[in-house]
Design a protein around this motif. Sequence first.
Motif, short mmCIF file in Angstrom:
data_model
loop_
_atom_site.label_atom_id
_atom_site.label_comp_id
_atom_site.label_asym_id
_atom_site.label_seq_id
_atom_site.Cartn_x
_atom_site.Cartn_y
_atom_site.Cartn_z
N THR A 112 -3.83 -37.19 40.69
CA THR A 112 -4.25 -38.60 40.58
C THR A 112 -3.63 -39.39 41.72
N GLN A 113 -4.44 -40.22 42.36
CA GLN A 113 -3.90 -41.11 43.39
C GLN A 113 -3.03 -42.18 42.72
N PHE A 147 -0.75 -36.24 45.21
CA PHE A 147 -2.22 -36.10 45.22
C PHE A 147 -2.68 -35.85 46.66
N GLU A 148 -2.11 -36.63 47.58
CA GLU A 148 -2.51 -36.51 48.99
C GLU A 148 -2.10 -35.14 49.53
N TRP A 149 -0.90 -34.67 49.20
CA TRP A 149 -0.47 -33.33 49.63
C TRP A 149 -1.44 -32.26 49.12
N MET A 203 -0.45 -27.16 38.21
CA MET A 203 0.07 -28.00 39.29
C MET A 203 -0.50 -29.40 39.15
N TRP A 204 0.36 -30.40 39.34
CA TRP A 204 -0.05 -31.80 39.25
C TRP A 204 0.45 -32.53 40.48
N GLY A 205 -0.36 -33.41 41.03
CA GLY A 205 0.09 -34.26 42.13
C GLY A 205 -0.18 -35.71 41.81
N THR A 206 0.78 -36.57 42.09
CA THR A 206 0.64 -38.01 41.86
C THR A 206 0.85 -38.76 43.18
N THR A 220 -9.13 -39.44 41.02
CA THR A 220 -8.71 -38.33 40.14
C THR A 220 -9.52 -37.08 40.47
N ILE A 221 -8.83 -35.94 40.60
CA ILE A 221 -9.51 -34.65 40.78
C ILE A 221 -8.91 -33.62 39.84
N GLU A 222 -9.71 -32.61 39.57
CA GLU A 222 -9.29 -31.56 38.62
C GLU A 222 -9.93 -30.26 39.10
#
Length: 304
Positions: free
Chosen positions: A225-226, A117-119, A110-113, A212-214
């Motif tokens: 990533t924000q 990222f906020e979700w 899963m990736w969020g941009t 950035t978080i992982e």
Amino acid sequence: MSTLSRSTMLLLGTAFSIASGFDRPVIAVMSHPYNSTHEYMAASYVKYIESGGGRTLRVPFTANSTQIEEIYKQTSGLLFMGGAATLPQAARDLYALKVKGDESGDFYPMWGTCLGFEWINQLVGEDDSIIDGMFSAENISLALDFTDAISGSRAFPEDGIVADLAGNYEITMNMHEHGVATEDFLANELLTDTFNLISTNDDLDGKNFVSTIESKSADKAIYATQWHPEKNNFEYGAVDNDKAYLSTSHSAEAVRLSFELAAFFVGEARKSDHVFEGNLKLAINERTGVLEETSFEERYVFLN
Ligand SMILES: *[C@@H]1O[C@H](CO)[C@@H](O)[C@H](O)[C@H]1NC(C)=O
Ligand SMILES: *[C@@H]1O[C@H](CO)[C@@H](O)[C@H](O)[C@H]1NC(C)=O
Ligand SMILES: *[C@@H]1O[C@H](CO)[C@@H](O)[C@H](O)[C@H]1NC(C)=O
């Protein structure tokens, strides 16, 4: 080599590639509301996934649980894109399926941009207000300030090209007011248990935010990533004479970073055993139109 043994090898090759993942990965990307009849996806996310060797399937913003189950089954990973929409039930449902799958040894990266990222911070942190930090970080490109957690990072291996590009060049494009204040992230145990904080950045007023978080667990495979890795390759503000988004870098370094991260995420998706069966319309087949705009080079629109 005889024909027979070659075809035996091909068969073995096929069996092997299915057993270890699906090499035609399709990534679920949630579309956002556009108007009362249509939803949209910024084309840059579709192209970004394609640049890494994947394809995209739309998750309707209002998908019901039956649709969500089918999409989960047939996609090898999930991307939450940037934009401006409130975390919908469909995103919660899809995340819940991923969590359940993770518990039974299923692999679904899963990736969020940006908003995505906020979700992810809201979902994992179980706190919808975690994104209420307000920042002055629109239309600026920054070099990431890595934390010590970069040692052991999968997406940004220490001493590797990706960390070199993202950490030493001002090319990570930020386009957000909301965000996760670093102190708020560190105060949320659900977030700190799940994630390594890979990088932070200061906004224009010197306020520090998580960039950035992982996931600590390679099996959970959550990355967020924000900032916007897809913009370097696919957003220019061309409708406005290339001037509106001059802050988005298209340097060789920026383009390489964008490509490397797309290839990394699709590479994660290749490890999933989920198989696209071909009976659902991919985003590029389902779209009913393409709109040219300033904020996004192109939007693909879809009927609700
Ligand atoms: C919504 O936008 C689409 C794409 O531009 C357009 O075709 C449609 O007519 C719009 N719907 C309404 C209700 O304005
Ligand atoms: C879910 O949505 C699909 C597609 O719109 C529809 O065909 C189906 O009846 C819905 N299912 C439920 C349980 O609402
Ligand atoms: C973004 O920043 C660039 C300079 O880096 C500026 O020329 C442009 O007007 C800005 N665009 C917006 C939409 O704020």
